[in-house]
Design a protein around this motif. Structure first.
Motif, PDB file in Angstrom:
ATOM      1  N   ALA A  15      -2.489   5.561  -3.676  1.00  0.00           N
ATOM      2  CA  ALA A  15      -1.521   5.802  -2.681  1.00  0.00           C
ATOM      3  C   ALA A  15      -2.026   7.061  -1.651  1.00  0.00           C
ATOM      4  O   ALA A  15      -2.309   7.242  -0.612  1.00  0.00           O
ATOM      5  CB  ALA A  15       0.027   6.344  -2.781  1.00  0.00           C
ATOM      6  N   ARG A  16      -2.769   8.142  -2.483  1.00  0.00           N
ATOM      7  CA  ARG A  16      -3.437   9.121  -1.873  1.00  0.00           C
ATOM      8  C   ARG A  16      -4.575   8.729  -1.371  1.00  0.00           C
ATOM      9  O   ARG A  16      -5.112   9.083  -0.041  1.00  0.00           O
ATOM     10  CB  ARG A  16      -3.685  10.413  -2.774  1.00  0.00           C
ATOM     11  N   GLN A  18      -0.234   6.685  -7.700  1.00  0.00           N
ATOM     12  CA  GLN A  18      -0.345   7.847  -7.083  1.00  0.00           C
ATOM     13  C   GLN A  18      -1.715   8.053  -6.258  1.00  0.00           C
ATOM     14  O   GLN A  18      -1.727   8.465  -5.085  1.00  0.00           O
ATOM     15  CB  GLN A  18       0.133   9.114  -7.836  1.00  0.00           C
ATOM     16  N   GLU A  19      -2.714   7.694  -7.136  1.00  0.00           N
ATOM     17  CA  GLU A  19      -4.154   7.942  -6.634  1.00  0.00           C
ATOM     18  C   GLU A  19      -4.296   6.787  -5.628  1.00  0.00           C
ATOM     19  O   GLU A  19      -4.986   7.132  -4.581  1.00  0.00           O
ATOM     20  CB  GLU A  19      -5.151   7.850  -7.879  1.00  0.00           C
ATOM     21  N   GLN A  57      -1.793  -1.216   0.475  1.00  0.00           N
ATOM     22  CA  GLN A  57      -0.441  -0.674   0.812  1.00  0.00           C
ATOM     23  C   GLN A  57       0.532  -2.027   0.291  1.00  0.00           C
ATOM     24  O   GLN A  57       1.625  -1.879  -0.099  1.00  0.00           O
ATOM     25  CB  GLN A  57      -0.200  -0.543   2.066  1.00  0.00           C
ATOM     26  N   TRP A  71      -6.191   5.730  -0.610  1.00  0.00           N
ATOM     27  CA  TRP A  71      -6.355   4.378   0.027  1.00  0.00           C
ATOM     28  C   TRP A  71      -5.224   4.156   0.884  1.00  0.00           C
ATOM     29  O   TRP A  71      -4.727   2.991   1.155  1.00  0.00           O
ATOM     30  CB  TRP A  71      -6.448   3.045  -0.852  1.00  0.00           C
ATOM     31  N   GLU A  72      -4.608   5.461   1.333  1.00  0.00           N
ATOM     32  CA  GLU A  72      -3.355   5.045   2.334  1.00  0.00           C
ATOM     33  C   GLU A  72      -3.379   4.329   3.391  1.00  0.00           C
ATOM     34  O   GLU A  72      -2.615   3.711   4.101  1.00  0.00           O
ATOM     35  CB  GLU A  72      -2.871   6.647   2.568  1.00  0.00           C
ATOM     36  N   ASP A  73      -4.859   4.324   4.133  1.00  0.00           N
ATOM     37  CA  ASP A  73      -4.841   3.536   5.164  1.00  0.00           C
ATOM     38  C   ASP A  73      -5.441   2.076   5.172  1.00  0.00           C
ATOM     39  O   ASP A  73      -5.466   1.117   5.938  1.00  0.00           O
ATOM     40  CB  ASP A  73      -6.001   4.305   5.978  1.00  0.00           C
ATOM     41  N   ASP A  74      -5.593   1.589   3.616  1.00  0.00           N
ATOM     42  CA  ASP A  74      -5.999   0.347   3.403  1.00  0.00           C
ATOM     43  C   ASP A  74      -4.787  -0.773   3.200  1.00  0.00           C
ATOM     44  O   ASP A  74      -3.921  -0.553   2.347  1.00  0.00           O
ATOM     45  CB  ASP A  74      -6.611   0.425   2.302  1.00  0.00           C
TER      46      ASP A  74
END
Length: 97
Positions: A77-78, A74-75, A87, A80-83
């Protein structure tokens, strides 16, 4: 210990001893609740530290407790969502069981 981790992260972020304590607790505390809180604290307060991302990935992949693995995912995804590498990593792990 869980409350201590949470309070350290909240009130002593600028203390040079806080980050090493959180890293140790996230990696190896015997309590899943403490590891869970330490993972959250690292992700939310020390995202730019070069060891935070590897610690979160390790907890997401191999923590013995599903709640800690879930928290790490969860952390990631929150935070580093643009990495693209994160992903891809998230697509490859199984947090069940």
């Amino acid at each position: 210990r869980q409350s201590a981790v949470e309070e350290l992260a909240r009130g002593w972020k600028d203390n040079p001893e806080t980050l090493p304590i959180l890293k140790t607790q996230a990696r190896s505390d015997e309590s899943a609740a403490v590891r869970y809180s330490a993972v959250q604290a690292l992700a939310r307060g020390w995202k730019d530290d070069p060891e935070t991302l590897p610690i979160l990935k390790a907890r997401a992949q191999s923590d013995e407790h599903p709640a800690v693995r879930h928290s790490a995912v969860q952390e990631l995804a929150r935070g580093w969502e643009d990495d693209p590498a994160v992903q891809t990593f998230l697509k490859t792990i199984n947090i069940e069981s």
